[in-house]
Design an enzyme around this catalytic site. Structure first.
Site, mmCIF file in Angstrom:
data_model
loop_
_atom_site.group_PDB
_atom_site.id
_atom_site.type_symbol
_atom_site.label_atom_id
_atom_site.label_comp_id
_atom_site.label_asym_id
_atom_site.label_seq_id
_atom_site.Cartn_x
_atom_site.Cartn_y
_atom_site.Cartn_z
ATOM 1 N N CYS A 136 0.833 -1.203 0.000
ATOM 2 C CA CYS A 136 0.000 0.000 0.000
ATOM 3 C C CYS A 136 0.872 1.260 0.000
ATOM 4 O O CYS A 136 1.407 1.633 -1.029
ATOM 5 C CB CYS A 136 -0.984 -0.035 1.161
ATOM 6 S SG CYS A 136 -2.349 1.140 0.951
ATOM 7 N N HIS A 168 -3.545 -4.944 -0.190
ATOM 8 C CA HIS A 168 -3.076 -5.549 1.067
ATOM 9 C C HIS A 168 -3.177 -7.067 0.979
ATOM 10 O O HIS A 168 -4.169 -7.662 1.433
ATOM 11 C CB HIS A 168 -3.916 -5.051 2.243
ATOM 12 C CG HIS A 168 -3.672 -3.630 2.622
ATOM 13 N ND1 HIS A 168 -2.790 -3.268 3.616
ATOM 14 C CD2 HIS A 168 -4.191 -2.467 2.126
ATOM 15 C CE1 HIS A 168 -2.784 -1.948 3.732
ATOM 16 N NE2 HIS A 168 -3.620 -1.441 2.834
ATOM 17 N N GLU A 175 -1.871 -9.257 2.748
ATOM 18 C CA GLU A 175 -1.862 -9.900 4.062
ATOM 19 C C GLU A 175 -3.267 -10.238 4.546
ATOM 20 O O GLU A 175 -3.443 -11.168 5.341
ATOM 21 C CB GLU A 175 -1.153 -9.016 5.103
ATOM 22 C CG GLU A 175 -1.871 -7.747 5.511
ATOM 23 C CD GLU A 175 -1.562 -6.547 4.634
ATOM 24 O OE1 GLU A 175 -1.767 -5.412 5.094
ATOM 25 O OE2 GLU A 175 -1.132 -6.752 3.483
#
Length: 532
Positions: free
Chosen positions: A376, A502, A504
């Protein structure tokens, strides 16, 4: 429909979320369809405008809802993707009630906490459970028993308990069992917490005692006696080496059997995939150290999904990942820096504080050919660093940090410039991304189209893309027909990759994130090379 409610007492941060997620995992392994719901008593509509220093990570769901980090635990443990319906806040409930009142749906009644607010809470819970065709609805009530904010939710839970059959409702209360100066386990905080719960008309069926070591038999008997629950319903939740071990510790305590008996569950199925994953996690081979260069270092929970994504990637790389936490502001006092790590990760964030230190870390990784992953803001700063130090454009920046920059390589797209509210107005949730063939990104994902979660406002300025690519930067992923850049890489480096999204947020024990797996494997190769 069965309901399991998890509450907490004594203090916040005891691990209600991990407890609920672990119970969910146990039930999934038994073959049941579990639907989790997190109740957050704060008045905010969602977690999107909250400061990570106060609240930890803001987790983003596939539909773009910004939520508490516990929903990340639910997704990772239970293995499902959730939506905003799975997170109830005071703000959402009151907004719904007020909207109904304005439309005249209460037919002139005086609108009150009971029954109108509590009815709305119960309606929400039951509608989500029914919509997902759940066998078991798992509800975590945030905060602690006794908080004024959580009173309407606990009253709604009390009413639900009375409305459901005894075998269809289970209340799990998580409480603290501290040690005194002599090392003796003390039960008084638990007794007071249960007393507070009873005063609200609720009685725990299971008490989970958070403790440093396993509860002794005498401690369990004392809690059983004073809190009026069977001894077998008093469960130790000792400090685990890793959160993924907690479902296994609960099984050792026979919590799965007790829940099955109380709720009259009859499925004997029990998968062992979770045990296999934990075994691989605990017995990983070589170590790699990943430097995480961020700005919220005082609250490590601000980066919890990144930590878990790295950990999961380590399992799939046969590697144990260690973390070197670096406050990016510390770098801004030096002209030159050095980072002793096998890989460098620059995560997301908002605001100008610590940005120049992150840029220094990115430059160090690029110039020293150290495996790098940017996420990001880390993606945007990678573009800025490359523009400044490779293209030679002095003063290149994002208009987020410098409105008068001569080279606005990162800028707001036109549709964001008219927005004056912060909550829920960013580019959020799952967005389809196209990957270019013969790139690192394509080799990691092994497909042309992917869905990844976003949380940002600023984008790469299209005016600079051709010049950046001409000088060695490759934009290997894009969305919106090529209008928005999503992934960048530098092919000549060992591993230099950054994503506007993102990744994750999608990493799960049985579905690791491809960028994280590629990054950790590159870090392992780098470590081997450096060690000869």
């Amino acid at each position: 429909m069965k309901f399991i409610v998890v509450t907490g007492g004594v203090m916040s941060g005891l691990g209600k979320g991990i407890t609920a997620a672990s119970i969910g995992r146990i039930l999934v392994d038994m073959g049941y369809r579990v639907v989790p719901i997190k109740i957050d008593p704060y008045i905010n509509i969602d977690a999107g405008t909250m400061n990570p220093f106060q609240h930890g990570e803001v987790y983003v769901l596939k539909d773009g809802t910004e939520v508490d980090l516990d929903l990340g635990h639910y997704e990772r443990f239970i293995g499902m993707e959730l939506t905003g319906k799975h997170n109830i806040t005071t703000g959402k409930i009151y907004r719904n009630v007020i909207e109904k009142e304005r439309k005249g749906e209460y037919l002139g009644q005086t609108v009150q906490i009971i029954p109108h607010v509590t009815d709305e809470i119960k309606r929400w819970i039951r509608s989500v459970a029914e919509e997902k065709n759940a066998d078991i609805c798992l509800i975590e009530v945030g905060g602690t028993v006794g908080d004024i904010e959580s009173m309407p939710f606990l009253e709604a839970i009390r009413q639900m308990h009375n409305e459901e059959k005894e075998e269809d409702f289970l209340l799990v209360h998580v409480t603290l069992v501290p040690l005194d100066s002599g090392g003796e386990q003390k039960t008084k905080p638990t007794q007071h917490s249960v007393k507070e719960l009873r005063s609200l008309g609720l009685h725990p069926d299971v008490i989970v005692g958070r403790c440093e070591e396993e509860l002794t038999e005498s401690t369990k008997r004392k809690i059983s006696l004073f809190c009026d629950v069977p001894v077998e319903a008093v469960v130790s939740a000792k400090n685990a080496d890793d959160i993924y071990e907690v479902p296994l510790l609960f099984k050792q305590e026979k919590l799965d059997r007790y829940i099955a008996e109380k709720l009259r569950l009859n499925r004997a199925k029990s998968e062992n995939r979770w045990e296999e994953f934990v075994s691989k996690l605990k017995n990983a081979g070589e170590n790699v150290t990943i430097a995480i260069v961020g700005k919220y270092m005082d609250v490590r929970d601000a980066y919890i999904s990144i930590r878990e994504a790295l950990k999961i990637a380590g399992v799939y790389s046969g590697t144990k990942v260690s973390y070197l936490w670096i406050d990016s502001e510390d770098f801004e006092d030096f002209e030159e820096i050095e980072i002793e790590a096998d890989g460098i990760l620059v995560p997301g964030g908002f605001g100008s504080r610590g940005v120049e230190g992150k840029i220094m870390a990115i430059k160090y990784a690029r110039e020293n050919n150290i495996p790098f992953l940017g996420i990001c803001l880390g993606f945007q700063l990678s573009v800025i660093e490359f523009t400044r130090n490779v293209l030679g454009y002095d003063g290149a920046n994002s208009t987020e940090f410098d409105e008068n920059t001569p080279h606005p390589v990162i800028d707001l797209l036109p549709e964001q410039k008219e927005i004056d509210e912060l909550g829920g107005t960013m580019r959020l949730g799952d967005i389809e991304i196209t990957l270019k063939e013969n790139t690192i990104a394509h080799s990691l994902y092994q497909t042309e189209k992917i869905l990844e979660r976003h949380r940002h406002r600023y984008e790469v300025n299209p005016e600079y893309i051709a010049e950046l690519e001409k000088n060695g930067l490759v934009f290997s992923g894009y969305s919106d027909g090529g209008r928005r850049m999503e992934i960048l890489e530098i092919p000549e480096k060992r591993f230099f990759l950054a994503t506007q999204f993102h990744p994750e947020f999608k990493a799960k024990p049985f579905a690791p994130s491809p960028p994280f797996v590629g990054f950790v494997r590159a870090a392992l190769e780098y470590r081997r090379e450096m060690n000869g």
